[in-house]
Design a protein around this motif. Sequence first.
Motif, PDB file in Angstrom:
ATOM      1  N   THR A  61      -9.661  -9.025  -4.831  1.00 34.20           N
ATOM      2  CA  THR A  61      -9.922  -8.802  -3.397  1.00 34.20           C
ATOM      3  C   THR A  61     -10.888  -9.860  -2.885  1.00 34.20           C
ATOM      4  O   THR A  61     -11.819 -10.253  -3.601  1.00 34.20           O
ATOM      5  N   ILE A  62     -10.667 -10.320  -1.652  1.00 43.53           N
ATOM      6  CA  ILE A  62     -11.584 -11.315  -1.073  1.00 43.53           C
ATOM      7  C   ILE A  62     -12.909 -10.683  -0.658  1.00 43.53           C
ATOM      8  O   ILE A  62     -13.855 -11.386  -0.343  1.00 43.53           O
ATOM      9  N   ASP A  63     -12.969  -9.355  -0.643  1.00 38.59           N
ATOM     10  CA  ASP A  63     -14.136  -8.684  -0.043  1.00 38.59           C
ATOM     11  C   ASP A  63     -15.394  -8.676  -0.917  1.00 38.59           C
ATOM     12  O   ASP A  63     -16.478  -8.424  -0.418  1.00 38.59           O
ATOM     13  N   GLU A  85     -16.418  -8.086  10.077  1.00 35.39           N
ATOM     14  CA  GLU A  85     -15.419  -7.327  10.838  1.00 35.39           C
ATOM     15  C   GLU A  85     -15.818  -5.849  10.930  1.00 35.39           C
ATOM     16  O   GLU A  85     -16.666  -5.375  10.189  1.00 35.39           O
ATOM     17  N   LYS A  86     -15.195  -5.124  11.841  1.00 37.22           N
ATOM     18  CA  LYS A  86     -15.345  -3.674  12.005  1.00 37.22           C
ATOM     19  C   LYS A  86     -16.754  -3.256  12.449  1.00 37.22           C
ATOM     20  O   LYS A  86     -17.198  -2.147  12.211  1.00 37.22           O
ATOM     21  N   HIS A 132      -6.510 -13.416   8.894  1.00 35.02           N
ATOM     22  CA  HIS A 132      -5.841 -13.444   7.583  1.00 35.02           C
ATOM     23  C   HIS A 132      -5.792 -14.814   6.927  1.00 35.02           C
ATOM     24  O   HIS A 132      -5.404 -14.898   5.762  1.00 35.02           O
ATOM     25  N   MET A 188     -13.899 -11.365   7.463  1.00 34.44           N
ATOM     26  CA  MET A 188     -13.457 -10.106   6.836  1.00 34.44           C
ATOM     27  C   MET A 188     -14.512  -9.561   5.877  1.00 34.44           C
ATOM     28  O   MET A 188     -15.602 -10.118   5.755  1.00 34.44           O
ATOM     29  N   GLY A 189     -14.177  -8.484   5.194  1.00 38.29           N
ATOM     30  CA  GLY A 189     -15.123  -7.902   4.239  1.00 38.29           C
ATOM     31  C   GLY A 189     -14.927  -6.411   4.013  1.00 38.29           C
ATOM     32  O   GLY A 189     -15.467  -5.844   3.082  1.00 38.29           O
ATOM     33  N   ASN A 190     -14.153  -5.791   4.908  1.00 36.75           N
ATOM     34  CA  ASN A 190     -13.887  -4.357   4.764  1.00 36.75           C
ATOM     35  C   ASN A 190     -15.155  -3.544   4.487  1.00 36.75           C
ATOM     36  O   ASN A 190     -15.252  -2.842   3.494  1.00 36.75           O
ATOM     37  N   ARG A 248      -7.320 -14.876   3.603  1.00 37.56           N
ATOM     38  CA  ARG A 248      -6.653 -14.327   2.407  1.00 37.56           C
ATOM     39  C   ARG A 248      -5.730 -15.333   1.726  1.00 37.56           C
ATOM     40  O   ARG A 248      -5.246 -15.087   0.620  1.00 37.56           O
ATOM     41  N   ARG A 276       0.865  -1.184   0.000  1.00 36.55           N
ATOM     42  CA  ARG A 276       0.000   0.000   0.000  1.00 36.55           C
ATOM     43  C   ARG A 276       0.896   1.226   0.000  1.00 36.55           C
ATOM     44  O   ARG A 276       1.867   1.289   0.757  1.00 36.55           O
TER      45      ARG A 276
END
Length: 320
Positions: free
Chosen positions: A126-128, A224-225, A251, A170-172, A254, A73
Amino acid sequence: MVKKLGILTSGGDAPGMNAAIRAVTRVALANGVEVVGIRDGYRGLIERRFKNFSKSDVSDILSRGGTILGSARLPEFKEEEVQNQAVKILNEEKIDALVVIGGDGSYRGALALTKKGINCIGLPGTIDNDIAGTDYTIGFNTALETCVENVDKLRDTSSSHHRCSVVEVMGNRCGDLAVYTAISCGAEIVVTPESGYDELDIIERLRYLGSAVKKNHAIVIISEKITDVEALAKKISQHTDFSGRATVLGHIQRGGSPSPFDRQLASQMGECAVDMLMEGKGGLCICSVDNKIVGVPIEEALSKPKNSRKHLHRLFERLV
Ligand code: ADP
Ligand code: F6P
């Protein structure tokens, strides 16, 4: 006419990125186009971490997770000065087109470079599954398989101990991994950014399942989040008949060998990306729409609202 094509992976890695790298490289080489692998995303571009790719450089990677190019990043890539530096380097290296494999942030970088004269195509890695415009992103299917395999295991042990497993996936801020996992595993409750979070409702439902339905275990899948899953598991122990346990899948979602679905998707999308560049097109991202692989303007894809998955949440509620 494209003569030399660069390829990079950016943002969080995803299973199937290697399959995409392989497809782009081999289809480009077959078209007589030189291919340059750029290490570590936009950071490697700015630091000139280049390697000329031959057919054999992408051998034996189709089944491997992660990305052989490495990912990174580089927040500074949002700055115009840094983007200009990238264009200068690409011109000096005579790289006249770029394939960027990543998520929506990476697409924004690709769009900026296209506007500055380097045709770029984005591939959704992306996995999201959080890129509007495509039904599926590369990596989502494999991550879903990982989630399902692990939640099935948690169900085994939860049912032996009259426990409620609270599983964070996950998923952001996109609920797809959670709701697909919940349906695939027959979870009792699913919480996503789209469904909203109501702690009292969760406790009430679990009390009912424990005391009235006499279920011997329960699974709560949560994106998540959203909340602290350890704290939620404690409250479940205090206020329901179940003993609560939290698991953060983290993780591991991923990693792993990409599923056949992701290998296919990545290969078809990689081919389409090269075809688009050969036609002189740029500023597009490759999408899977109703089983067809198409190029969509990045701006259009980024401005589309994300699918709320209302139908999947409704299905979930009907199946509980
Ligand atoms: P993803 O691509 O998975 O969404 P990020 O949001 O972390 O992951 O973005 C990956 C990289 O893309 C960032 O580190 C940065 O280098 C670049 N990027 C993100 N947003 C922008 C932007 N608005 N303009 C240019 N480049 C960007
Ligand atoms: O975008 C992929 C993703 O794994 C998200 O699901 C998650 O929120 C984030 O990346 C984690 O990022 P990091 O690799 O910085 O821990």
